[in-house]
Design a protein around this motif. Structure first.
Motif, PDB file in Angstrom:
ATOM      1  N   GLU A  92       2.803   6.174  -6.960  1.00  0.00           N
ATOM      2  CA  GLU A  92       1.468   6.168  -7.565  1.00  0.00           C
ATOM      3  C   GLU A  92       1.293   4.987  -8.515  1.00  0.00           C
ATOM      4  OE1 GLU A  92       0.414   9.657  -9.697  1.00  0.00           O
ATOM      5  OE2 GLU A  92       2.318   9.844 -10.720  1.00  0.00           O
ATOM      6  N   SER A  93       2.383   4.555  -9.161  1.00  0.00           N
ATOM      7  CA  SER A  93       2.247   3.382 -10.029  1.00  0.00           C
ATOM      8  C   SER A  93       1.859   2.154  -9.217  1.00  0.00           C
ATOM      9  CB  SER A  93       3.575   3.088 -10.734  1.00  0.00           C
ATOM     10  OG  SER A  93       3.873   4.106 -11.638  1.00  0.00           O
ATOM     11  N   VAL A  94       2.436   2.031  -8.031  1.00  0.00           N
ATOM     12  CA  VAL A  94       2.150   0.862  -7.202  1.00  0.00           C
ATOM     13  C   VAL A  94       0.766   0.967  -6.578  1.00  0.00           C
ATOM     14  CG1 VAL A  94       2.822  -0.362  -5.121  1.00  0.00           C
ATOM     15  CG2 VAL A  94       4.560   0.396  -6.739  1.00  0.00           C
ATOM     16  N   LEU A  95       0.448   2.139  -6.056  1.00  0.00           N
ATOM     17  CA  LEU A  95      -0.838   2.273  -5.353  1.00  0.00           C
ATOM     18  C   LEU A  95      -2.017   2.349  -6.323  1.00  0.00           C
ATOM     19  CD1 LEU A  95      -0.052   4.509  -2.271  1.00  0.00           C
ATOM     20  CD2 LEU A  95      -0.113   2.030  -2.499  1.00  0.00           C
ATOM     21  N   ALA A  96      -1.752   2.467  -7.616  1.00  0.00           N
ATOM     22  CA  ALA A  96      -2.843   2.403  -8.588  1.00  0.00           C
ATOM     23  C   ALA A  96      -3.223   0.956  -8.872  1.00  0.00           C
ATOM     24  CB  ALA A  96      -2.450   3.106  -9.883  1.00  0.00           C
ATOM     25  N   HIS A 133      -9.140  -0.705  -7.666  1.00  0.00           N
ATOM     26  CA  HIS A 133      -7.951  -0.864  -8.506  1.00  0.00           C
ATOM     27  C   HIS A 133      -7.871  -2.233  -9.189  1.00  0.00           C
ATOM     28  CE1 HIS A 133      -5.841   2.536  -6.076  1.00  0.00           C
ATOM     29  NE2 HIS A 133      -6.783   2.978  -6.857  1.00  0.00           N
ATOM     30  N   LEU A 166      -5.726   8.431  -4.643  1.00  0.00           N
ATOM     31  CA  LEU A 166      -4.411   8.800  -4.088  1.00  0.00           C
ATOM     32  C   LEU A 166      -4.511  10.105  -3.326  1.00  0.00           C
ATOM     33  CD1 LEU A 166      -2.091   7.968  -7.124  1.00  0.00           C
ATOM     34  CD2 LEU A 166      -2.347   6.679  -5.018  1.00  0.00           C
TER      35      LEU A 166
END
Ligand SMILES: Nc1ncnc2c1ncn2[C@@H]1O[C@H](COP(=O)(O)OP(=O)(O)OP(=O)(O)O)[C@@H](O)[C@H]1O
Ligand SMILES: [Mg+2]
Lengths: 305, 532
Positions: free
Chosen positions: B379-383, A76, A53
């Motif tokens: 960040e939850s989605v992109l993780a 991921h 990120l």
């Protein structure tokens, strides 16, 4: 054993704040690795960099053999994450959120999902806005644990959980480890780390200052010794004994701190001086960490890094 | 009075947080009022030229529907003819944005809880927000009035101009204060408050186009924007109308306080409901999520635009055809941006107004990309194995599709109701075409928002400013005699002259391609930056 995570010299600055300042970290495959450090030391930043990120300013990171920044999407598929601040969509229910995150990851393992919802006693029909902090945390935990990811990155996963739920989490962590999955667990709860983790890394001001098993770290911190002697040395003399410091003398009592490797020498010396009472106290976990967290602590300077 | 404890501290904090927003908005409003007055006076320096040039046209119901009544056929009244209403609308929006920002938004984001635990009375956040908004409205109005007087316009008329903006602004402070208490979310409050502005505009338009003395004309007295127009600066100069604005302010704030005393922190009047324990089939990816989260917005806008479109269409009846005087037509074309009958010009202008509102709705959806990031949801989605481009694309896609849907709805409703009301009105097909023809310009604004959200979340809200400037420049640029290249910067300048004119395919294609390029650039930037 291969390494699930290897990080070397990772640097990340936000404007003038240096969040990571040459961080090195190794997490072996299949281990539960504790990640500790004071507030603002860079734990969450490290996890975000490992997720791709954040783009590091310098240094290299490899997660499950991949570069997190360039291969984020591929990486991921094998990884699940619980963020430090769990936020839910205010209008989605907990159940919908778990399903959504599961589907984004490629599918939901129904059995595992049902099992976890039961274990954590989550009411799935509440809207995100209506959940209490602990219940929000449960939603994120269930979403992560329900996946069959090889690597779990957990940022203070038990924040807000009650002791009962914390126990449930510990049990689930044992199951995860039994499956041979790898966990990087950032935490402020030392007992949790002690129970769950094979190894720990301690980060301070963006650098890892110690890494190893708890036994190894304990060995690096001094044992506190109290003795009643017939022949009491003065403070200056005792302070000259190898590995001894923090000396105090009160009547026939001597108290001091000694490095683990010099404990034998000290005990021999005390025996010669007619010891009539002796207590040895290994450092408590709290002392161990306080010494490493606090950069002004005198004990810290003596901790070899 | 303990319920007001801490108001001064919160006010100071609010002033600090708005130290750019409020002064910049006020400056914009001043440029709008003074710039266009100055430019108009350059063309029509005295009452005689003014009366000869525009007087008759401005009595035309089509123009009155858009901007409200003209105070008098004098140069002064003409100089502020468009800016009384535009400024009243913009001042109202400023008022509602300021009130909402410091109340419901703070509460939604959980910061108010932190503040409320301190020595802060229950009313303090509302009181400080209302004070700040009232201050902003009064300063903007007073400066605009003073500026006009300084330009040499009539003194009492300039005061009336200030009263006109202040009336609308103060009333909106009251309405917004109530809206933020009644709704339980920032978006819900925005829906109520912006809906109130839209409704006020429509009621005003209906009232102002009706014949004086009729019941419908009296209806105009129900709308705060109607009041703003009926102050009639440089004409009747009805200063007492300010009392109506103050009245709504007092009633609104009193009502808000009553709700505030009865509800829990974080809640509205309606209790939160529970929902399904499993996600439906459509909630499976970024697009499904973005669409699901946009549903409320879509429904609200469709309802609002069906009602609004019906009003706009029904006004076709009261808008008579104007004499076929070529000179008048020329001026009409300058105002309406279209060639053709009065009905067509009216339709073209209303369509542009709707288009900018719809663009704002689309921008709001695109900016949810950065709102989600700020909230910590991204960040939850992109993780998960979701590509950044996919996540970005989902938000931009709803922002692009929503305006298309809404403009279709508007085109159909206005066309249907209009053609039933008046034989001279453009038909459904023509109306729909005119409506859809604005989309390329709307998409350019969406593209700007996408680029900003993709590249720099901090400055993404500037997209609102860009949209506003583009609209005002397109609308007032020619009147204000801005240099051609400045006017050309607004995508609205390049739209087809529909209905009446012909479809400018090349321009439409160019705008659409520009929008696509902006969206792509945003995607590239989003792929390269930190997501926090
Ligand atoms: N997006 C950001 N912008 C600016 N500074 C940041 C940002 N994210 C983190 N920081 C700074 O980087 C440093 C490390 O923050 P980080 O969140 O990694 O700490 P942490 O170890 O997780 O702390 P805690 O135990 O409180 O969770 C802090 O000084 C923080 O203020
Ligand atoms: Mg953290």
């Amino acid at each position: 054993m291969t390494d699930a995570i290897t990080v070397s010299g990772l640097r990340k600055a936000f404007g003038r704040t240096v969040a990571l300042d040459g961080l090195d970290l190794t997490v072996a495959e299949g281990e539960v690795h504790g990640f500790l450090g004071p507030n603002g030391s860079g734990k969450s930043t490290t996890l975000r960099a490992l997720l791709g990120l954040l783009r590091p300013d310098a240094g290299t990171a490899s997660v499950l053999g991949r570069d997190p920044w360039h291969d984020a999407t591929e990486l991921h598929r094998d990884l699940a994450y619980v963020p430090g601040d769990v936020v839910l969509w205010p209008t989605l229910t907990g159940g919908e959120t778990i399903d959504l995150l599961g589907r984004l990851r490629g599918g939901v393992d129904e059995d595992r999902r049902r099992h976890l919802v039961e274990r954590f006693e989550l009411d799935e029909t509440k809207k995100g806005k209506a959940y209490s902090k602990g219940n929000r945390q449960k939603v994120a935990l269930i979403a992560a644990l329900a996946s069959d990811a090889r690597l779990l990155l957990l940022d203070e996963p038990t924040a807000g959980l009650d002791p009962l739920m914390e126990q449930v989490f510990q049990d689930e962590l044992v199951a995860v480890r039994r499956d041979g999955r790898t966990v990087l667990l950032s935490s402020h709860i030392l007992s949790e780390v002690e129970r769950a983790c094979d190894r720990v890394s301690i980060v301070r001001a963006g650098k890892v200052v110690d890494s190893g098993s708890l036994a190894e770290l304990r060995g690096l911190t001094r044992t506190r010794v109290r003795a009643s002697l017939t022949d009491v040395p003065d403070v200056a003399e005792a302070s000259r004994w190898p590995g001894v410091g923090d000396v105090a003398v009160d009547g026939t009592h001597l108290s001091c701190a000694v490095e683990a490797e010099h404990l034998g020498t000290l005990v021999a010396e005390l025996a010669r001086r007619g010891v009539t009472g002796l207590t040895c106290q290994p450092p408590t976990l709290e002392e161990l960490f306080l010494a490493r967290y606090d950069r002004t602590s005198p004990a810290y300077e003596e901790v070899p890094t | 009075m303990t319920r007001l404890a801490g108001t001064a501290e919160l006010l100071r904090l609010a002033v600090r947080r708005d130290r750019v927003l409020i002064p910049a908005s006020i400056l914009g409003l001043l440029v709008l009022a003074l710039g266009s007055a100055r430019a108009t006076l350059d063309i029509y320096p005295d009452d005689a030229t003014a009366a000869a040039g525009l007087g008759e046209i401005i009595a035309n119901p089509a123009v009155v529907a858009m901007y409200g009544p003209l105070g008098s056929p004098t140069a002064d009244a003409l100089a502020v003819f468009k800016t009384v209403m535009m400024g009243a609308v913009l001042t109202s929006i400023l008022a509602l944005v300021v009130v909402r920002r410091h109340t419901r938004t703070e509460e939604d984001d959980g910061r108010l809880e932190l503040v409320s635990a301190g020595v802060v009375g229950r009313w303090a956040p509302l009181a400080s927000a209302v004070t700040l908004a009232v201050g902003a409205v009064l300063v903007a109005s007073a400066l605009a009035g003073a500026g006009l007087a300084a330009l040499g316009l009539d003194g009492r008329g300039s005061l009336a101009f200030a009263v006109s903006w202040a009336t609308a602004g103060l009333a909106m402070v009251g309405i917004a204060a109530l809206a933020v208490q009644v709704a339980s979310t920032t978006r819900g409050a925005g829906g109520l408050a912006f809906g109130a502005v839209g409704a006020a505009y429509l009621v005003r338009a209906a009232g102002d186009t009706a014949t004086e003395g009729s019941a419908v004309h009296a209806l105009g007295w129900l709308s705060p924007l109607g009041w703003a127009g009926r102050v009639e600066p440089y004409g009747a100069d009805r200063l007492w109308v300010l009392g109506l604005g103050v009245g709504v302010l007092v009633v609104g704030v009193t009502g808000a306080v009553a709700v505030l005393d009865r509800r829990d922190l974080g809640a509205g009047l309606l209790p939160a409901r529970s929902g399904p324990s499993r996600a439906g089939r459509s909630l499976g990816g970024p697009l499904g999520l973005a669409a699901r989260l946009a549903t409320g917005t879509l429904v609200g806008w469709v309802v609002g635009l069906v009602l609004g479109g019906a009003v706009v269409g029904s006004l076709m009846g009261s808008i008579g055809s104007l004499a076929d005087n070529p000179q008048m037509r020329q001026v009409l074309e300058a105002i309406g941006g279209s060639a053709g009958s009065v009905e067509e010009i009216y339709l073209a202008t209303e369509t542009k107004f709707v288009a900018i509102a719809v663009a704002a709705a689309g921008i709001g959806l695109v900016l949810r990309l950065t709102a989600a990031e700020r909230a910590g949801l991204t960040e939850s989605v992109l993780a998960t194995p979701t590509r950044r481009a996919h996540w970005y694309g989902a938000h931009v896609a709803v922002g692009i599709v929503l305006p298309a849907v809404l403009m279709t709805v508007v085109g159909l409703v206005v066309g249907f109701v209009g053609s039933r009301t008046s034989a001279a009105a453009p038909g459904v097909g023509e109306t729909l075409a005119a409506s859809l023809a604005t989309l390329p310009a709307v998409w350019v604004l969406i593209g700007v928002a996408a680029l900003l959200a993709g590249a720099t979340p901090r400055f993404a809200p500037t997209a609102w400013g860009v949209a506003l400037v583009a609209f005002v420049v397109g609308e007032l640029g020619p009147t204000m005699q801005l240099p051609g290249w400045v006017v050309d910067l607004s995508p609205f300048t390049h739209l087809s002259q529909l209905p009446g004119g012909s479809f400018a395919a090349t321009e439409a294609l160019a705008l659409t391609l520009l929008a696509a390029a902006l969206v792509l650039a945003g995607a590239v930037a989003y792929d390269r930056r930190d997501v926090t």
